[in-house]
Design an enzyme around this catalytic site. Structure first.
Site, short mmCIF file in Angstrom:
data_model
loop_
_atom_site.label_atom_id
_atom_site.label_comp_id
_atom_site.label_asym_id
_atom_site.label_seq_id
_atom_site.Cartn_x
_atom_site.Cartn_y
_atom_site.Cartn_z
N CYS A 136 0.86 -1.18 0.00
CA CYS A 136 0.00 0.00 0.00
C CYS A 136 0.90 1.23 0.00
O CYS A 136 1.52 1.54 1.02
CB CYS A 136 -0.94 0.00 1.20
SG CYS A 136 -2.10 1.40 1.19
N GLN B 160 -5.05 12.67 13.25
CA GLN B 160 -4.78 13.11 11.88
C GLN B 160 -3.99 12.02 11.18
O GLN B 160 -3.03 11.46 11.72
CB GLN B 160 -4.00 14.43 11.88
CG GLN B 160 -4.75 15.60 12.48
CD GLN B 160 -5.97 16.03 11.66
OE1 GLN B 160 -6.15 15.61 10.52
NE2 GLN B 160 -6.81 16.86 12.25
N CYS C 194 -12.83 18.40 6.99
CA CYS C 194 -12.51 17.31 6.06
C CYS C 194 -13.62 17.14 5.02
O CYS C 194 -13.60 16.18 4.26
CB CYS C 194 -12.28 16.01 6.82
SG CYS C 194 -13.73 15.46 7.77
#
Length: 410
Positions: A146, A246, A367
């Site tokens: 990933c 975060q 966000c």
């Protein structure tokens, strides 16, 4: 169902190409602006598109799982147009609320910098799969790499799969929240088999073998080898199990810099939706701060961090559901500046009260550009003026975008 040729006009807010037709927009997964495809169309979506032309902005995806994994949607787009697309997402959300303002260039993410991952594990016959869901599907993609994750998490994937296999429920899925801290990986597992307590000895052994900092299952800390500490500008905060953090440290530092610049020389600051003190602890180096947060575990983490001498200004805090009980005008009166960073639902109730307040400076962090635009509209109608809007690309290759907006009372 007949085929037709479509030309992609733009990227949609989820990263699909969008072609405009007489019957409305058609969404084409994996297509980029300027490309043409031949495809059948069903319910506004292209089926098995065949590309006739390719965009010069198309690049080779960074991950072998890109075609199936739902974690990323725009790995195939070059960096400059990708960052411009994210900025335009913010511009469009603001325009939809009648807000015309300059939006700064997007602050780029750090490649491979994601320190927090939410993975899913499930059974596949006698095997265990660990990864992310396919695009628009409940099927799971087993991942062996990933590119957006920190290397410590990628290297731990085989061990995390083995750990999950011990407590998978007979039906359904297991969720693993993995956070890379200064002390190592903190792993919180949810939806484990109800009888997982019988596996505590083997889970503890695997935790030691994997050298995890801490393992929690269904909200219970099973073993803490080392406190999983997050470094917040020199102040250590022990993360709450599975709590909000975060996603990347570089984005956190950028968001904090923008917040600190936004409040300027304010002497008293309210930090609303404060979490474990991401902004509050940094703000308190120069200002008196009152932190408000609805999550008990986050407030407890902030409390523990403040028990050690840190050389900070006065910091007070309270647990409070700001959706149901926002700070009212009398409570807002003492503050020179207010910072708020709500979940995706935004801070509508609090913004309505702020719009009638005398607070000189407001820094809104979000966000979700759509709910941010709604909240900014309320503040602008109340007499505030936008000074800056800055997108921050915390979630590389995904359609999500963080935004920091600074407003002052006219």
């Amino acid at each position: 169902m007949s085929e037709r040729e479509l030309t992609i006009a733009e990227l949609g807010h989820r990263g699909d190409g969008v072609a405009m037709t007489e019957n409305g927009p058609v969404f084409v997964a994996g297509a980029l602006p300027g490309e043409t495809v031949r495809t059948q169309v069903e319910n506004g979506r292209a089926k098995n598109p065949v590309f006739q032309t390719r965009s010069a902005d198309r690049v080779e995806p960074a991950c072998r799982h890109f075609d199936s994994c739902g974690g990323c949607s725009v790995q195939h787009l070059a960096e400059t147009p990708y960052l411009d697309w994210k900025r335009k997402l913010v511009e469009k959300a603001l325009r939809d609320r009648g807000i015309e303002t300059a939006v700064s260039e997007t602050v780029a993410a750090t490649s491979g910098g994601r320190r927090r991952a939410v993975l899913t594990a499930t059974r596949a016959g006698r095997h265990t799969l660990l990864g992310y869901h396919e695009k628009a599907s409940h099927r799971l993609v087993y991942i062996s790499e990933c590119p957006v994750l920190e290397s410590a998490i990628v290297q731990a994937l085989p061990g995390l799969k083995s750990l999950a296999s011990e407590i998978l429920p007979k039906k359904g899925e297991l969720r693993l929240t993995v956070l890379n801290t200064t002390a190592g990986l903190d792993v919180a597992i949810d939806k484990a088999d109800r009888n997982y307590d019988r596996k505590i000895p083997v889970l503890s052994q695997k935790t030691v073998e994997l050298d995890l900092a801490r393992l929690s299952v269904n909200g219970e800390v099973l073993l803490e080898i080392r406190p999983p500490v997050l470094d917040m500008d020199g102040i250590g905060v022990v993360a709450a199990p599975g709590g909000f953090t975060q996603a990347t440290k570089s984005a956190e530092e950028t968001l904090c810099r923008l917040v600190l610049e936004g409040i300027g020389k304010a002497k008293t600051v309210a930090d609303l939706f404060a979490g474990a003190g991401t902004f509050a602890l940094r703000l308190a180096k120069h200002s008196n701060v009152h932190a408000v947060e609805g999550d008990a575990a986050a407030i407890a983490a902030l409390d523990r961090a403040l028990r050690k001498p840190q050389g900070l200004k006065k910091v007070t805090f309270e647990k409070r559901d700001l959706f149901r009980r926002p700070l009212v005008l009398g409570e807002l009166e003492p503050f020179d500046a207010v910072v708020f960073d709500p979940p995706r639902a935004g801070a509508q109730a609090q913004s309505e009260l702020l719009a009638s307040s005398k607070v000189k400076t407001i820094v809104a962090v979000s966000c979700n550009p759509a709910t941010l635009a709604r909240d900014l509209r309320l503040l602008l109608d109340g007499g505030y003026a936008l000074q800056s809007v800055t997108p921050v690309d915390q979630f590389q290759y995904a359609p999500h975008i963080e935004v920091v907006a600074v407003l002052t009372r006219e």
